[in-house]
Design an enzyme around this catalytic site. Structure first.
Site, PDB file in Angstrom:
ATOM      1  CG  LEU A  88      -2.164  -0.903   1.067  1.00 22.44           C
ATOM      2  CD1 LEU A  88      -3.043  -0.850   2.290  1.00 22.44           C
ATOM      3  CD2 LEU A  88      -2.980  -0.529  -0.178  1.00 22.44           C
ATOM      4  CE  LYS A 144     -22.170  -6.131   7.799  1.00 28.02           C
ATOM      5  NZ  LYS A 144     -21.754  -7.420   8.382  1.00 28.02           N
ATOM      6  CG  HIS A 174     -24.341 -10.916   1.821  1.00 25.63           C
ATOM      7  ND1 HIS A 174     -23.913 -10.424   3.020  1.00 25.63           N
ATOM      8  CD2 HIS A 174     -24.920 -12.106   2.094  1.00 25.63           C
ATOM      9  CE1 HIS A 174     -24.215 -11.290   3.976  1.00 25.63           C
ATOM     10  NE2 HIS A 174     -24.828 -12.315   3.443  1.00 25.63           N
ATOM     11  CE  LYS A 178     -28.714 -13.633   2.178  1.00 26.15           C
ATOM     12  NZ  LYS A 178     -28.033 -14.870   2.465  1.00 26.15           N
ATOM     13  CD  GLU A 212     -25.832 -15.337  11.349  1.00 27.73           C
ATOM     14  OE1 GLU A 212     -25.052 -15.716  10.465  1.00 27.73           O
ATOM     15  OE2 GLU A 212     -25.600 -14.378  12.090  1.00 27.73           O
ATOM     16  CG  HIS A 236     -27.267  -8.036   6.608  1.00 25.46           C
ATOM     17  ND1 HIS A 236     -26.645  -7.580   5.477  1.00 25.46           N
ATOM     18  CD2 HIS A 236     -26.320  -8.754   7.275  1.00 25.46           C
ATOM     19  CE1 HIS A 236     -25.388  -8.020   5.459  1.00 25.46           C
ATOM     20  NE2 HIS A 236     -25.177  -8.729   6.543  1.00 25.46           N
ATOM     21  CE  LYS A 336     -23.067 -13.716  14.436  1.00 23.16           C
ATOM     22  NZ  LYS A 336     -23.064 -13.840  12.982  1.00 23.16           N
TER      23      LYS A 336
HETATM   24  C1  BG6 Z   1     -22.506 -10.937   7.644  1.00 21.24           C
HETATM   25  C2  BG6 Z   1     -22.237 -10.838   9.118  1.00 21.24           C
HETATM   26  O1  BG6 Z   1     -22.697  -9.651   7.094  1.00 21.24           O
HETATM   27  O2  BG6 Z   1     -23.678 -11.698   7.411  1.00 21.24           O
HETATM   28  C3  BG6 Z   1     -22.139 -12.225   9.737  1.00 21.24           C
HETATM   29  O3  BG6 Z   1     -21.027 -10.143   9.336  1.00 21.24           O
HETATM   30  C4  BG6 Z   1     -23.336 -13.069   9.378  1.00 21.24           C
HETATM   31  O4  BG6 Z   1     -22.018 -12.142  11.153  1.00 21.24           O
HETATM   32  C5  BG6 Z   1     -23.590 -13.043   7.875  1.00 21.24           C
HETATM   33  O5  BG6 Z   1     -23.073 -14.397   9.798  1.00 21.24           O
HETATM   34  C6  BG6 Z   1     -24.894 -13.712   7.537  1.00 21.24           C
HETATM   35  O6  BG6 Z   1     -25.012 -13.846   6.149  1.00 21.24           O
HETATM   36  P1  BG6 Z   1     -25.810 -15.055   5.514  1.00 21.24           P
HETATM   37  O7  BG6 Z   1     -25.934 -14.723   4.069  1.00 21.24           O
HETATM   38  O8  BG6 Z   1     -25.015 -16.296   5.795  1.00 21.24           O
HETATM   39  O9  BG6 Z   1     -27.126 -15.083   6.239  1.00 21.24           O
END
Ligand code: BG6
Length: 493
Positions: A88, A144, A174, A178, A212, A236, A336
């Site tokens: 860098l 992120k 992300h 989906k 999760e 999210h 979690k």
């Molecule tokens: C991420 C978080 O953005 O999303 C994680 O940092 C999380 O903690 C993950 O586990 C969940 O993504 P997905 O697509 O597996 O539900």
């Protein structure tokens, strides 16, 4: 794009690239949506010893075993991938080499994907600018976390903004990639049926859950300094809330969609003081059991010596103060080490105002529209129908499943591939605008500051359960229930 694009992944041999980006690109190559002439340049501070193909095979064996099965496709894909040792610092031969490669194809789109810690965003963007790699054909994708609070997010946005215009800046969430999330837009805005029902006149409340089963083992210092509110809600969950709640945009383009999402964030009722204690449940998992096997606590998973106040579970009752949603609670929940992994939006309609048959009223459930994002894409409508039983008339709840999984010649692509291809095409509709990020932080910061000021520790819940009892109370206090507690079936089973 016929002959391809150039994708530079900064942090190209790191975790995100290995787990998500490379498998996504490989699947895109196999499906024919990543043109064979494309180049994927993985930057790495230490470079790579040996050939790319065997390295990719090892990566896929670890992260996405199905990708390693087709040796021929893997060998062809490996031709597109190069690892570049890159520091860098300005003036190094490494940056000249990168520029030379990119300038050898002066017409094609370049996507710089920053899969690196945000602390490195500024120096990387400054160097991209210094080497002229920020022209019109270049885009930058930011993964992120975009900051840790409003102030740090603003600083990142300012810094990146010196090199890349807002129309070149692609902030990834992300979840927006989906398939079921995009289907939500299609469903809402191409069927008159829903629009007429989509407001507080008919809807009782909305639940959005991202559950999760995994814990935080292996996430090191990142999670301890972050917690569920910053890690999942700020981005999210609030993004999903925006898509459910926004007004119909005039067009489904980046500007129009993002303007509408921003209006939702601006209308979110700020939570303050005692409101936060009443409407936000914050907890951390303790030791417990997952599918019959003992698992450790958060403290044990991160091998922390001192007690930590980082939350791994949040449930929030939020309100949107506008005409459409006045009085409709939005219950957001994530955690979690919950018993199951799924993400789901439940739109619960009001009860019928009057039941015309005496036997019907007793087991009448409100209609629910369920959007499951994972583990599978699934849309379902739950309605009441009549059964004639030996005892007479009775109502029964049935689930109408909408088959959304590809008809005709649909190609299924995962969220990261979808978003990378959109960035290549310069389409920002599934990316987050700077103002959205900042407004979301504003709302979340109030809660975090209150927690800090109050000095209270989070509640505790046993790993393998649905969070603390207070999360259940958040609903029952309002005479409502989380969908899974009301016998909600998932996956149509
Ligand atoms: C991420 C978080 O953005 O999303 C994680 O940092 C999380 O903690 C993950 O586990 C969940 O993504 P997905 O697509 O597996 O539900």
């Amino acid at each position: 794009m016929a002959d391809g694009f150039d994708l530079v992944i900064f942090g190209g041999t790191g975790d995100l690239s290995r787990r998500k980006l490379l498998p996504a690109l490989f699947s895109g190559y196999v499906a024919g949506v990543v043109p064979a002439g494309s180049r994927i340049l993985l930057t790495s501070r230490s470079g790579l010893e040996g050939e790319i193909a065997p390295w990719l095979k090892t990566v896929f064996d670890e992260t996405a075993p199905a990708c390693g099965m087709d040796a021929k496709a893997l060998a062809d894909f490996a031709q597109m991938v190069q690892v570049i040792e890159l520091g860098l610092v300005k003036g190094g031969a490494d940056w000249d080499a990168l520029s030379e490669i990119l300038n050898s194809e002066p017409e094609r789109p370049i996507v710089h994907f920053l899969a690196i810690p945000p602390a490195l965003f500024t120096s990387t963007c400054d160097l991209l600018g210094a080497y002229g790699l920020n022209g019109d054909r270049a885009r930058v994708v930011l993964e992120k976390p975009l900051g840790n609070d409003l102030k740090s997010a603003q600083a990142i946005n300012e810094d990146v903004g010196r090199t890349f215009g807002e129309d070149q800046t692609f902030r990834i969430d992300h979840y927006l990639g989906k398939e079921a999330v995009q289907n939500l837009l299609a469903l809402r805005f191409s069927n008159i049926l829903f629009e007429e029902l989509w407001s507080g006149r008919t809807i009782d409340h909305i639940q959005i859950t991202i559950a999760e089963s995994l814990g935080v083992k292996g996430r090191g210092g990142f999670y301890e300094g972050t917690g569920a509110l910053r890690d999942m809600v700020q981005n999210h969950l609030l993004q999903l809330l925006c898509l459910v709640a926004m007004e119909p945009p005039a067009r489904l383009d980046g500007d129009s969609i993002r303007e509408e999402k921003l209006k939702v964030l601006k209308s979110l009722k700020p939570l303050e003081g005692a409101d936060i204690d009443r409407n936000v449940v914050r907890a951390q998992y303790g030791a417990g059991a997952m599918h019959g096997e003992a698992v450790g606590s958060y403290q044990e998973d991160l091998q922390l010596d001192a007690p930590s106040t980082t939350e791994t579970f949040v449930a929030i009752k939020a309100h949107i103060e506008n005409w459409r949603w006045a009085g409709v609670p939005f219950y957001l929940r994530t955690g979690k080490r919950l018993p199951d992994r799924f993400a789901e939006i439940v739109i619960q309609f009001k009860n019928v105002p009057h039941s015309p048959h005496p036997a019907w009223g007793s087991n009448l459930s409100p209609n629910r529209f369920i959007i499951r994002l994972q583990p599978e894409d699934h849309l379902a409508l739950r309605m009441m129908v009549k059964n004639h039983t030996a005892k007479g008339e009775a109502l029964r709840e049935v689930e109408m499943n909408l088959d959304v999984v590809g008809g005709g010649d649909a190609v299924r692509i995962g969220p990261y591939l979808r978003l990378i291809l959109d960035a290549v095409a310069g389409d920002q509709s599934l990316f987050v605008h700077r103002a959205e990020v900042e407004h979301a932080w504003r709302w979340v910061d109030r809660i975090i500051n209150h927690w800090q000021d109050s000095g209270k520790a989070p509640l505790s819940y046993q790993a393998g359960t649905w969070g603390p009892y207070e999360a259940h109370d958040l609903m029952t206090h309002d005479r409502r229930q989380w969908f899974h507690e009301s016998g909600g079936r998932r996956n149509g089973k």
